[in-house]
Write an enzyme that holds these catalytic residues in place. Structure first.
Site, short mmCIF file in Angstrom:
data_model
loop_
_atom_site.label_atom_id
_atom_site.label_comp_id
_atom_site.label_asym_id
_atom_site.label_seq_id
_atom_site.Cartn_x
_atom_site.Cartn_y
_atom_site.Cartn_z
CE LYS A 73 -3.88 1.88 2.76
NZ LYS A 73 -4.75 1.61 3.92
CB SER A 148 -8.19 3.25 2.95
OG SER A 148 -7.31 2.66 3.87
CB SER A 172 -8.14 0.10 5.64
OG SER A 172 -8.84 1.29 5.53
N1 GLN Z 1 -13.03 3.12 6.43
C1 GLN Z 1 -12.36 3.50 7.63
C2 GLN Z 1 -12.02 4.97 7.59
O1 GLN Z 1 -12.37 5.59 6.66
C3 GLN Z 1 -11.17 2.64 7.85
C4 GLN Z 1 -9.92 3.19 7.31
C5 GLN Z 1 -8.74 2.36 7.62
O2 GLN Z 1 -8.82 1.28 8.20
N2 GLN Z 1 -7.60 2.90 7.29
O3 GLN Z 1 -11.43 5.50 8.48
#
Ligand code: GLN
Length: 471
Positions: A73, A148, A172
């Site tokens: 990532k 994400s 994410s």
């Molecule tokens: N969807 C969650 C957020 O927007 C999780 C993001 C993540 O785990 N980095 O914060």
């Protein structure tokens, strides 16, 4: 195409070189460029690594990850390679060092194939918040891949590599894994070093793993896990072997009553869960409903605390230290203001402002302190459940992947995280396992949560679910 390390190893055993395998992955990435999964492919450094590992294999000196081709990532630092957190504000920035977890993989002869697109600073649930465009689902291009770490999930599901790293602050890794029909694991907080991961919310962030089978999931997690002097929150608890072994005896499984009653759970997913629970009982495991009356506090608590941490973590991106600097600004204050205004995207700004508000004088106690108190209550209650249970079972998300550009309201988007943020608020490990499909053939995910540092038990049980055809 090679989906797993086992498949690559087979090819290597029959005379294919790793250099050849790598070219197959490169051409798959090229073919599926429209998915926008990769921000950069490390052609040169990956070829160089492949040549070295081929040589080591010949000499019988190769490490445990010889044959692993891994995407990372775009928020994980890899020395002499660009890293941007999918943000304009880090434009042109190159990592000065390699993340500890990544270094451990390289030391075992993994090849790092490229950096993947993600929501800007890992903030999002659909991978539509990247400064470099949305990512598309590998299984259906009209759908989001989840976020994400969407690019990493798509890279693995589309067999553009055989494993990938993501970061999981609120789901994410697990949510995009679920949307992509692959495995996604978030370890216990502190199990894997965060050194070299661009921080979003430091008391929640963990590196997580994407793979196409349980064997690769276990191996990758084991190699990255363990104490790191560079991260004081990493645990010194011994790691041991995560090599999968059979499950013996009956397990105690809890399911959260309120989670099943949540509005909006896809009926087919619910029916499948009920069926799996029945089969588990038939196999001699106990499956009990537990009440967790705080489900509705989960997402708000998560967003109060993570935005607070984000507003502090992201203050370093000021147009002076590194990355983007507004060309028009004059003087320090204007440079800060203009660089941040031009460099950050919409969602990141929303969170910085929310976080600054909850930490501000006058509101600190009402929001931040309260959020910490609720986090403690959630932790205590979860601990109590785990005194009676080995695992908690929930869906990973209430439904399958949704259409690109279909969720416009940020609150609706935040509710995506209802089942995943739990493990980040409490620090427990959790895994998403592919769990059948809906009427459009889009995958669901089953989430298994375990006791802190019970990764081994969780991995074994997840593999068992597959062997017994329960998922
Ligand atoms: N969807 C969650 C957020 O927007 C999780 C993001 C993540 O785990 N980095 O914060």
């Amino acid at each position: 195409m090679y989906a797993t390390l086992t498949e690559v190893k087979k090819a290597l055993a029959s005379g294919t070189t790793l250099v050849d395998v790598l070219e197959t992955y490169f051409s798959e990435i090229e073919k599926r460029k429209n998915l926008n999964a990769f921000l950069e492919v490390f052609h040169d450094s990956a070829r160089e690594q492949a040549r070295i590992v081929d040589q080591k294999i010949k000499e019988g000196k190769a490490g445990r990850l010889a044959g692993a081709v891994i995407a990372i990532k775009d928020n994980i630092c890899y020395k002499n390679h660009k890293v941007s957190a999918s943000s304009k504000i880090l434009e042109g920035f190159e990592s000065l060092y390699t993340a500890t977890a990544l270094q451990r993989l390289i030391d075992e002869d993994a090849i790092i194939i490229g950096r993947t697109n993600c929501d800007e600073f890992a903030m999002g649930s659909s991978n539509e918040n990247s400064a470099f465009g949305a990512v598309r689902n590998a299984l259906n291009e009209a759908k989001v891949p989840g976020g994400s770490s969407g690019g990493s999930a798509v890279a693995v599901a589309g067999k553009m590599c055989n494993m990938a790293l993501g970061s999981d602050t609120g789901g994410s890794v697990r949510q995009p894994a679920s949307f992509s029909g692959i495995f996604g694991l978030k370890p216990t907080y502190g199990r894997i070093s965060r050194y070299g991961v661009i921080a979003y919310a430091s008391s929640f962030d963990q590196i997580g793993v994407f793979a196409n089978d349980m064997h690769d999931t276990a191996l990758l997690t084991e190699i990255m896990a363990g104490k790191d002097q560079m991260d004081s929150t990493s645990s010194s608890k011994e790691v041991g072997s995560y090599t999968l072994s059979p499950v013996s005896g009956g397990k105690k499984i809890a399911y959260i009553k309120e989670a099943f009653e949540t509005e909006g759970i896809h009926p087919k997913l619910k029916a499948r869960l009920e069926n799996t629970m029945k089969q588990l009982r038939d196999l001699g495991h106990s499956v009990e409903a537990v009440s967790f009356p705080y489900l509705e506090y989960m997402v708000p608590t998560y967003y109060v605390l993570t935005t607070a941490e984000a507003s502090s973590n992201l203050s370093r991106f000021d147009g002076v230290h590194y990355g983007y600097r507004s060309p028009n600004a004059v003087g320090v204050e204007e440079t800060y203001k203009a660089s941040r205004s031009e460099g950050f995207g919409m969602e990141v700004k929303r969170r910085i402002m929310t976080g600054t508000f909850v930490l501000s004088h006058g509101y600190y106690d009402a929001y931040y302190t309260k959020g910490q108190q609720v986090r403690r209550i959630l932790q205590n209650k979860t601990k109590e459940i785990f005194e009676q249970a080995d695992f908690i079972l929930t869906p990973t998300t209430p439904s399958s992947a949704f259409d690109v550009a279909s969720v416009k309201d940020p609150i609706q988007m935040y509710l995506q995280d209802i089942f995943t943020v739990h493990a980040n608020l409490t620090g427990n490990p959790a895994i998403s396992i592919p769990f059948g499909t809906d009427e459009e053939n889009l995958p669901f995910g089953l989430q298994l949560m375990a006791k802190p540092f019970a990764e081994k038990e969780m991995l074994d049980f997840a593999a068992y679910l597959g062997e017994q055809n329960l998922v």
